[in-house]
Design an enzyme around this catalytic site. Structure first.
Site, mmCIF file in Angstrom:
data_model
loop_
_atom_site.group_PDB
_atom_site.id
_atom_site.type_symbol
_atom_site.label_atom_id
_atom_site.label_comp_id
_atom_site.label_asym_id
_atom_site.label_seq_id
_atom_site.Cartn_x
_atom_site.Cartn_y
_atom_site.Cartn_z
ATOM 1 N N ASN A 85 -4.022 -19.125 4.203
ATOM 2 C CA ASN A 85 -3.083 -18.595 3.254
ATOM 3 C C ASN A 85 -3.598 -19.103 1.856
ATOM 4 O O ASN A 85 -3.287 -18.263 0.761
ATOM 5 C CB ASN A 85 -1.916 -19.227 3.601
ATOM 6 C CG ASN A 85 -0.692 -18.718 2.449
ATOM 7 O OD1 ASN A 85 -0.695 -17.376 2.568
ATOM 8 N ND2 ASN A 85 0.272 -19.498 2.160
ATOM 9 N N LYS A 89 -34.312 0.322 17.233
ATOM 10 C CA LYS A 89 -33.941 1.174 15.966
ATOM 11 C C LYS A 89 -34.430 2.554 16.630
ATOM 12 O O LYS A 89 -35.011 2.760 17.372
ATOM 13 C CB LYS A 89 -34.704 0.699 14.755
ATOM 14 C CG LYS A 89 -34.435 -0.581 14.509
ATOM 15 C CD LYS A 89 -33.097 -0.851 13.770
ATOM 16 C CE LYS A 89 -32.682 -2.530 13.289
ATOM 17 N NZ LYS A 89 -31.481 -2.557 12.626
ATOM 18 N N ASP A 100 -27.965 -3.287 18.445
ATOM 19 C CA ASP A 100 -27.577 -3.488 16.952
ATOM 20 C C ASP A 100 -25.787 -3.772 17.157
ATOM 21 O O ASP A 100 -25.198 -3.487 17.908
ATOM 22 C CB ASP A 100 -27.901 -2.397 16.002
ATOM 23 C CG ASP A 100 -28.394 -3.260 14.801
ATOM 24 O OD1 ASP A 100 -27.794 -4.068 14.339
ATOM 25 O OD2 ASP A 100 -29.292 -2.687 14.309
ATOM 26 N N HIS A 158 -23.697 -12.010 17.019
ATOM 27 C CA HIS A 158 -24.152 -11.694 15.986
ATOM 28 C C HIS A 158 -22.995 -11.864 14.728
ATOM 29 O O HIS A 158 -21.919 -11.812 15.032
ATOM 30 C CB HIS A 158 -24.274 -9.879 15.957
ATOM 31 C CG HIS A 158 -25.071 -9.343 14.947
ATOM 32 N ND1 HIS A 158 -24.277 -9.162 13.551
ATOM 33 C CD2 HIS A 158 -26.276 -8.810 14.708
ATOM 34 C CE1 HIS A 158 -25.150 -8.639 12.872
ATOM 35 N NE2 HIS A 158 -26.447 -8.486 13.506
ATOM 36 N N ARG A 159 -23.572 -11.972 13.473
ATOM 37 C CA ARG A 159 -22.468 -12.281 12.596
ATOM 38 C C ARG A 159 -22.206 -11.319 11.580
ATOM 39 O O ARG A 159 -21.681 -11.528 10.434
ATOM 40 C CB ARG A 159 -22.961 -13.543 11.785
ATOM 41 C CG ARG A 159 -24.474 -13.401 10.992
ATOM 42 C CD ARG A 159 -25.070 -14.400 10.225
ATOM 43 N NE ARG A 159 -26.009 -14.165 9.444
ATOM 44 C CZ ARG A 159 -26.540 -14.665 8.544
ATOM 45 N NH1 ARG A 159 -26.115 -16.036 8.132
ATOM 46 N NH2 ARG A 159 -27.606 -14.617 8.084
#
Length: 475
Positions: free
Chosen positions: A123, A175, A203, A294-295
């Site tokens: 908050n 990819k 990914d 994964h971030r």
């Protein structure tokens, strides 16, 4: 009851607004071993004293509110309130201060990163008295650390599962990240693993879209893993992204991965949420699955230097919530990361005990009391010429992940994987022989490329690729 009648609860109560610093700024306070300690970078509004700003942070992230309330008399504020116990100016910055706040441990639910963050940062960041606020670091007391399971397995158990020692692990993100069919996706996974990589990866935004539903992807990737293992004699894995719109769906995907017998699943821990992440981490420990984290979304939170949360805090939170790998920047690729600061939070991920070191951004000594460590993952714009620097910077206990640096090889995916594996083995051998990777790295790669045509081709393709941009957080 007459308006003039005085109840026991109202004795000593005086309505109105009073300065936060009268209650929450306590420079004489001596911190306890059980306190959670926080270092906030505070930028007060013009005219707001730093003591008042620091006290406001302590108040609004613990027991305080904007006015005095009569129910304060029903509890012990002295026991439960946060305390701003020290303030220091930030060198070289105008009107910025580091405010140190101590929180009593009883304010937090055991084993809940969600509750910890809801209290400390939930908050206060919108508080009008502050122009900006950034949480730079947390000291998690050992009493609180012991309420968390942490990573499902940790570094040593992962190495034992994979039977791989003495070098960084190699990975690759498939990819294009979106648009492939499940069968073509599985083919790319197989080629990369056959060429010498340890892992391939979904990914972060590969979940279950119309072009490739999750169950189809899991099946074709499992087939690729088993085929590559049979051909190479090495244990292989693919980070199957279990992130989903609900915890129930996430668990359904993790359970299916376990039934397929694959070694590892993946979760986007910030977009997925800490509650979901901890739930998945507990399942992974109970069922022998490794967990890659994964971030995605981290830069929204951590990129600006004067507002948000530093990634070292998010890294600590992940170690508590649970994950065996987490992306940690590269220092040398396309994504931002200062070397000393990056190594600071890499140590916070891997080591059991980390001393305070302000030069590396570590504000507090942290004792993890044998909570398992997390492997840092370097990924983002890296290729074979970066291999010596990555090997030197991150050491053996890391995952080096080349997406375009594998799939962009002119001869295809498998030769791209071969090039990366040869480059890594050459760097590890050179290091073990006592050569200096920092000064001789390019020479080491050139020597290896003489007997590896795949590496020679990769060296030629990426010999002039650099990522040189000014960091936007100087704005």
């Amino acid at each position: 009851m007459s308006p003039k009648t005085e109840t026991k609860a109202s004795v000593g109560f005086k309505a109105g607004v009073k300065e936060y610093k009268l209650t929450y700024y306590t420079p004489e306070y001596e911190t306890k071993d059980t306190d959670i300690l926080a270092a906030f970078r505070v930028t007060p509004q013009p005219g707001v004293p730093p003591e008042e700003a620091g006290a406001a942070v302590a108040a609004e992230s613990s027991t305080g509110t904007w006015t005095t309330v009569w129910t304060d008399g029903l509890t012990s504020l002295d026991r439960y309130k946060g305390r701003c116990y020290h303030i220091e100016p930030v060198p070289g910055e105008e009107s910025q201060f580091i405010a140190y706040v101590a929180y009593p441990l009883d304010l937090f639910e055991e084993g809940s990163v969600t509750n910890m963050f809801t209290s400390i940062v939930g908050n206060v960041f919108g508080f009008k008295a502050l122009r900006a606020l950034r949480l730079e670091d947390l000291r998690i007391p050992t009493a609180y650390v012991k309420t968390f399971q942490g990573p499902p397995h940790g570094i040593q158990v992962e190495r034992d599962k994979l039977n791989k020692y003495g070098r960084p692990l190699l990975g690759c993100t498939i990819k294009p990240k979106l648009g492939l069919s499940a069968k073509n996706y599985g083919r790319a996974v197989y080629e990369c693993l056959r060429g010498g990589l340890d892992f391939t990866k979904d990914d972060e935004n590969v979940n279950s879209q119309p072009f490739m539903r999750w169950r189809d992807r899991f099946l074709f990737c499992a087939e690729a893993i088993y085929k590559a293992q049979a051909e190479t004699g090495e244990i292989k894995g693919h980070y199957l992204n279990a992130t989903a719109g609900t915890c129930e769906e996430m668990m359904k995907r993790a359970i299916f991965a376990r039934e397929l017998g694959v070694p590892i699943v993946m979760h986007d821990y910030l977009t997925g949420g800490f509650t979901a992440n901890t739930t998945l981490a507990h399942y992974c420990r109970d069922n022998g699955l490794l967990l890659h984290i994964h971030r995605a979304m981290h830069a929204v939170i951590d990129r600006q230097k004067n507002h948000g949360i530093h990634f070292r805090v998010l890294a600590k939170a992940l170690r508590m919530s649970g994950g065996d790998h987490i992306h940690a920047g590269t220092v040398v690729g396309k994504l931002e990361g200062e070397r000393d600061i990056t190594l600071g939070f890499v140590d916070l991920l891997r080591d059991d005990f980390i001393e305070k070191d302000r030069s590396r951004g570590i504000y507090f000594t942290q004792d993890w009391v044998s909570l398992p460590g997390v492997l840092p993952v370097a990924s983002g714009g890296i290729h074979v010429w970066h291999m010596p620097a990555l090997t030197e910077i991150f050491g053996d206990d890391s995952v080096l992940q080349f997406g375009g640096g594998t799939l962009g090889h002119p001869w295809g995916n498998a030769p791209g994987a071969v090039a990366n594996r040869v480059a890594l083995e050459a760097c590890v051998q050179a290091r073990n022989e006592g050569r200096d990777l920092a000064s001789q790295g390019n020479e080491i790669i050139r020597e290896a490329s003489k007997w590896s045509p795949e590496l020679a081709a990769a060296c030629e393709v990426w010999k002039e690729i650099k990522f040189e941009f000014k960091a936007v957080d100087t704005l």
